[in-house]
Write a protein that holds these residues in place. Structure first.
Motif, short mmCIF file in Angstrom:
data_model
loop_
_atom_site.label_atom_id
_atom_site.label_comp_id
_atom_site.label_asym_id
_atom_site.label_seq_id
_atom_site.Cartn_x
_atom_site.Cartn_y
_atom_site.Cartn_z
N GLY A 91 51.42 73.42 22.06
CA GLY A 91 51.70 73.93 20.76
C GLY A 91 51.40 75.39 20.43
N GLU A 92 51.85 75.84 19.17
CA GLU A 92 51.70 77.04 19.10
C GLU A 92 50.42 77.66 18.86
OE1 GLU A 92 53.42 80.31 15.59
OE2 GLU A 92 53.70 78.10 15.36
N LYS A 93 49.40 76.83 18.31
CA LYS A 93 48.23 76.80 18.31
C LYS A 93 47.46 75.58 18.88
CE LYS A 93 48.55 79.87 14.11
NZ LYS A 93 48.03 80.34 12.71
N PRO A 94 47.29 75.52 20.08
CA PRO A 94 46.74 74.51 20.92
C PRO A 94 45.45 73.80 20.18
CG PRO A 94 47.28 76.24 22.42
CD PRO A 94 47.36 76.77 21.18
N ASP A 95 44.46 74.66 19.51
CA ASP A 95 43.39 74.17 19.04
C ASP A 95 43.38 73.37 17.64
OD1 ASP A 95 41.79 74.86 21.43
OD2 ASP A 95 41.31 76.76 20.51
N LEU A 96 44.78 73.65 17.19
CA LEU A 96 44.85 73.31 15.80
C LEU A 96 45.92 72.22 15.57
CD1 LEU A 96 44.68 76.60 13.93
CD2 LEU A 96 42.74 74.88 14.21
N ASN A 97 46.41 71.62 16.55
CA ASN A 97 47.33 70.46 16.53
C ASN A 97 46.83 69.14 17.32
OD1 ASN A 97 48.64 69.90 19.36
ND2 ASN A 97 48.64 72.15 19.12
N SER A 98 47.19 68.02 16.83
CA SER A 98 46.47 67.04 17.32
C SER A 98 46.59 66.52 18.94
CB SER A 98 46.84 65.65 16.61
OG SER A 98 48.44 65.58 16.59
N ARG A 99 47.86 66.88 19.26
CA ARG A 99 48.05 66.72 20.66
C ARG A 99 47.15 67.53 21.75
NH1 ARG A 99 54.10 67.02 23.38
NH2 ARG A 99 53.67 66.66 25.63
N GLY A 100 47.14 68.97 21.07
CA GLY A 100 46.37 69.98 21.79
C GLY A 100 44.74 69.48 21.93
N MET A 101 44.52 68.82 20.81
CA MET A 101 42.96 68.32 20.85
C MET A 101 42.92 67.22 21.65
SD MET A 101 41.76 69.10 16.75
CE MET A 101 43.04 68.36 15.87
N LEU A 123 55.35 83.16 27.91
CA LEU A 123 54.78 82.63 29.11
C LEU A 123 54.92 81.04 29.04
CD1 LEU A 123 51.55 84.43 29.54
CD2 LEU A 123 53.64 84.96 30.89
N MET A 124 55.12 80.69 27.89
CA MET A 124 55.43 79.24 27.34
C MET A 124 56.37 79.18 26.19
SD MET A 124 52.36 76.49 27.72
CE MET A 124 51.69 76.27 29.50
N PRO A 125 57.69 79.29 26.50
CA PRO A 125 58.52 79.31 25.57
C PRO A 125 58.87 78.22 24.88
CG PRO A 125 59.49 80.12 27.58
CD PRO A 125 58.18 79.44 27.99
N ASP A 126 58.41 77.21 25.16
CA ASP A 126 58.63 75.68 24.28
C ASP A 126 57.13 75.34 24.14
OD1 ASP A 126 57.61 75.02 26.88
OD2 ASP A 126 59.23 73.20 26.99
N TYR A 127 56.33 76.07 24.08
CA TYR A 127 54.83 75.80 23.97
C TYR A 127 54.31 74.54 24.69
CZ TYR A 127 55.50 78.57 19.73
OH TYR A 127 55.89 79.64 19.08
N LEU A 128 54.98 74.35 25.84
CA LEU A 128 54.59 73.36 26.72
C LEU A 128 54.57 73.52 28.24
CD1 LEU A 128 53.94 70.34 27.42
CD2 LEU A 128 56.40 69.76 26.80
N HIS A 129 55.98 74.20 28.44
CA HIS A 129 56.04 74.59 30.00
C HIS A 129 56.15 75.90 30.20
CE1 HIS A 129 58.41 70.56 29.33
NE2 HIS A 129 57.95 70.30 30.37
N PRO A 130 55.16 76.41 31.48
CA PRO A 130 55.20 77.63 31.92
C PRO A 130 56.66 78.15 32.07
CG PRO A 130 53.62 76.59 32.74
CD PRO A 130 54.31 75.44 32.21
N SER A 131 56.77 79.30 31.83
CA SER A 131 58.13 80.13 32.07
C SER A 131 58.08 80.40 33.73
CB SER A 131 58.51 81.37 31.52
OG SER A 131 57.28 82.39 31.41
N PRO A 132 58.95 80.85 34.58
CA PRO A 132 58.57 81.30 35.86
C PRO A 132 57.40 82.52 35.85
CG PRO A 132 60.94 80.92 35.43
CD PRO A 132 60.46 81.16 33.95
N GLU A 133 57.57 83.30 34.82
CA GLU A 133 56.40 84.25 34.78
C GLU A 133 54.91 83.57 34.62
OE1 GLU A 133 54.09 87.72 35.03
OE2 GLU A 133 55.84 87.22 35.86
N GLY A 134 55.19 82.64 33.63
CA GLY A 134 53.66 81.79 33.42
C GLY A 134 53.36 81.12 34.40
#
Length: 248
Positions: A168-178, A216-227
């Motif tokens: 997610g855009e803000k990993p600490d503030l969304n339910s899935r990230g938590m 580095l994570m364009p879709d907020y889930l999968h690393p890009s090649p650089e990520g």
């Protein structure tokens, strides 16, 4: 005699009810389940490769690991993993229960790797694309079950257990990230620094304010090649040490 038969019948019914209760209360993240027809075909292809070759590095995971087979990720794979005689056992969309099914159906048989990497659990917390999703505790149970299977089947292998990547855009503030953070903090306890080693590379994907780096994570889930390159680079000191080879 009829009374005894009745008592026996009641006992049998009660025993069946208890068994049913145990079955239905089992953690679904720990119950092996096949994934999909395409994944079973991929599983068959991996078994065929393993029958003809022994690998020194097995990389188990979901689409984040599976992506290394895409052309744009191959430079990272060829620099860090291919020279180490590695096999990609990532499955797009896989959850802990699917990895357990793969293992139960021979995916580690006949192998003697030096190191196994494991990064799984992200899809277990997905409430959008799956009919069910799991709690942090349940995901931890699934991860623990996989680690146990690897330890039993590959007792000489070292396991690099990766923290679930941020979401997610803000990993600490969304339910899935938590939920993923909760699962990871529980899974961290599995590391004994003898057989299982905890590896947290999540910082490489985040901006200084804790938000996701979209490059580095364009879709907020999968690393890009650089990520993916930064992930490999961050894991490299531990991987090199456990593989007993030079850093790449």
């Amino acid at each position: 005699m009829r009374f005894r038969s009745f008592v026996a019948l009641v006992g049998l019914v009660s025993f069946s009810a208890v068994c049913h209760s145990i079955q239905t209360s089992a953690n679904p993240a720990e119950v092996p389940v096949s994934q999909a027809e395409w994944a079973e075909r991929r599983h068959g292809e991996k078994l065929a490769l393993e029958k003809s070759h022994r690998y020194d590095l097995l990389m188990i995971g979901d689409s984040i690991t599976h992506n290394f087979e895409k052309p744009e990720y191959q430079p990272v794979w060829n620099q860090y993993f291919a020279p180490r005689n590695a096999l990609d056992l990532g499955y797009s969309g896989a959850r802990t229960e699917n990895i357990l099914w793969n293992i139960e159906h021979g995916e580690l048989d006949g192998q003697t790797p030096k190191v196994v990497t494991l990064m799984i659990g992200t899809n277990n917390a997905d409430e959008t694309h799956y009919p069910t999703h799991h709690t942090g505790e349940q995901i931890f149970g699934g991860i623990r079950a996989i680690v146990k299977e690897i330890r039993q089947r590959l007792p000489k292998a070292k396991i690099i257990l990766l923290r679930c990547f941020p979401y997610g855009e803000k990993p600490d503030l969304n339910s899935r990230g938590m939920v993923l953070n909760d699962a990871s903090m529980r899974a961290k306890r599995l590391a004994d620094n003898r057989h299982v080693f905890w590896c947290d590379v999540n910082h490489v994907f985040l901006n200084p304010d804790g938000s996701m780096n979209k490059v580095l994570m364009p879709d907020y889930l999968h690393p890009s090649p650089e990520g993916a390159r930064l992930w490999a680079e961050a894991m490299e000191p531990m991987l090199s040490r456990l593989m007993h080879d030079k850093r790449r």
